[in-house]
Design an enzyme around this catalytic site. Sequence first.
Site, PDB file in Angstrom:
ATOM      1  N   CYS A  66      22.412  19.732  -1.682  1.00  0.00           N
ATOM      2  CA  CYS A  66      21.800  18.672  -2.367  1.00  0.00           C
ATOM      3  C   CYS A  66      21.898  19.138  -3.757  1.00  0.00           C
ATOM      4  CB  CYS A  66      20.422  18.329  -1.920  1.00  0.00           C
ATOM      5  SG  CYS A  66      19.884  17.125  -3.227  1.00  0.00           S
ATOM      6  N   CYS A 107      14.688  20.689  -6.249  1.00  0.00           N
ATOM      7  CA  CYS A 107      13.481  20.828  -5.887  1.00  0.00           C
ATOM      8  C   CYS A 107      13.021  22.278  -5.476  1.00  0.00           C
ATOM      9  CB  CYS A 107      13.140  19.722  -4.805  1.00  0.00           C
ATOM     10  SG  CYS A 107      13.981  18.161  -5.275  1.00  0.00           S
ATOM     11  N   CYS A 138      12.594  23.019  -1.694  1.00  0.00           N
ATOM     12  CA  CYS A 138      13.300  22.622  -0.795  1.00  0.00           C
ATOM     13  C   CYS A 138      14.643  23.281  -0.360  1.00  0.00           C
ATOM     14  CB  CYS A 138      13.954  21.305  -1.219  1.00  0.00           C
ATOM     15  SG  CYS A 138      15.060  20.265   0.006  1.00  0.00           S
ATOM     16  N   CYS A 175      12.736   8.284  11.566  1.00  0.00           N
ATOM     17  CA  CYS A 175      12.915   8.592  10.223  1.00  0.00           C
ATOM     18  C   CYS A 175      14.195   9.301   9.839  1.00  0.00           C
ATOM     19  CB  CYS A 175      11.637   9.333   9.616  1.00  0.00           C
ATOM     20  SG  CYS A 175      10.247   8.671  10.117  1.00  0.00           S
ATOM     21  N   CYS A 235      12.642   4.222   9.372  1.00  0.00           N
ATOM     22  CA  CYS A 235      12.573   4.613   8.037  1.00  0.00           C
ATOM     23  C   CYS A 235      13.712   5.498   7.831  1.00  0.00           C
ATOM     24  CB  CYS A 235      11.330   5.505   8.222  1.00  0.00           C
ATOM     25  SG  CYS A 235      10.985   6.347   6.545  1.00  0.00           S
ATOM     26  N   CYS A 263       6.856   4.394   2.207  1.00  0.00           N
ATOM     27  CA  CYS A 263       6.025   5.543   2.749  1.00  0.00           C
ATOM     28  C   CYS A 263       6.209   6.788   1.518  1.00  0.00           C
ATOM     29  CB  CYS A 263       6.917   6.254   4.082  1.00  0.00           C
ATOM     30  SG  CYS A 263       6.624   7.830   4.629  1.00  0.00           S
ATOM     31  N   ARG A 301      -0.399  10.469   7.206  1.00  0.00           N
ATOM     32  CA  ARG A 301       0.403  11.181   8.071  1.00  0.00           C
ATOM     33  C   ARG A 301       0.190  12.918   7.772  1.00  0.00           C
ATOM     34  NH1 ARG A 301       5.455   9.467   7.536  1.00  0.00           N
ATOM     35  NH2 ARG A 301       4.843   8.176   8.877  1.00  0.00           N
TER      36      ARG A 301
END
Length: 353
Positions: free
Chosen positions: A65, A69, A72, A109, A140, A200, A272
């Site tokens: 990616c 972040c 991550c 998800c 999701c 979400c 959650r």
Amino acid sequence: MAADASSAPASQPALRHDWTRAEVEALFALPFNDLLFQAQGLHRQYHQPNSVQLSTLLSIKTGACPEDCAYCPQSVRFETGLKKEPLLDVEVVLEAAREAKDNGATRFCMGAAWRSPKDRDLERVEAMVRGVKAMGLETCVTLGMLKPAQAERLAGAGLDYYNHNLDTSPEYYGKIISTRTYEDRLDTLANVRAAGVKVCCGGIVGMGEEQSDRAGLLQQLANLSPHPESVPINDLVQVAGTPLKGADALGGIEFVRVIAVARILMPASYVRLSAGRTAMSDETQALAFFAGANSIFYGEKLLTTENPQNARDRALLVQLGIQTEGAVAPAASAEASASCGAGAAAASTSCCG
Ligand code: SAM
Ligand code: DTB
Ligand code: SF4
């Protein structure tokens, strides 16, 4: 969407979207027992007290990616040893969704390590959404930033939820991510809403932030109007090679405070208890359920890191007398007054696999 102020029954206090930082910080400052008592009281006005919704995750495109972040493992900028995988075939995804359903999940998800999806990739994701939905599961996806037309395409495929997190407070955000702005995230959330897909949206704690940043994150979430239907609270999973490896971990009591404050600010939403459960004691998780968490990721993997073994989760839910929501999709207009009990069984092996 969740019942909002205008539609809340008289027995339920009106939902607010005008929380000040001082008010949220004051909740954090309450004695722990008073905070949990308030959160549990509200929880019981809006939700079944002994019920939890199960979502299962699958990484449909892994690693490489371009974003940075700091938490991550999938960023191309960090050496985490993760094996990258291109976008999965639809059949592979549908097989995983079938297994999730057999194990008792009601929502599937699908996450992709993208900054934003390319229009040509969306076609396959749309096929995944249609296929998973046809199995009777809620759908999701989390694919990064979305343009209005992309959100509309996903809505057209029947997508139920789009996950896109604010991650932390606006003030702390710049310490974690430099390649997209807070405003970019709010724009994507607005595009998702405008397309009629449920939101979400949550964040991560345990990234070295202050309590005021945790308050700032929850204030931002609670002042979205309407509230996100689903609010994932992730406790950082520290991965070797990421800049946040070695960050000060958050204690269980402070983590539970975050859940309780989220429950008080967004009483109709599903909160959650998300990433980080593998390292969490049963007792911390039990307190998190008492504080108002009513959803978990169920299944032995999150996207790329571990989640608790199914047997451990089943044993915990049985021990707590918590039932899992049935596979019946909640009515579109009132997720918060959900359908637990409809088709739900006790949290036994027969229910969650
Ligand atoms: N690439 C897309 C994006 O960022 O919007 C979707 C996938 S991304 C992995 C989804 C969310 O997972 C992030 O927003 C973050 O909140 C959470 N996450 C990622 N790594 C994590 C970690 N190590 N611990 C806890 N949560 C994490
Ligand atoms: C969310 O808030 N947490 C999930 C889901 N949304 C996509 C992801 C957690 C990822 C944890 C790190 C990993 O397994 O890669
Ligand atoms: Fe990429 Fe999402 Fe990971 Fe950020 S959180 S690096 S956008 S996969």
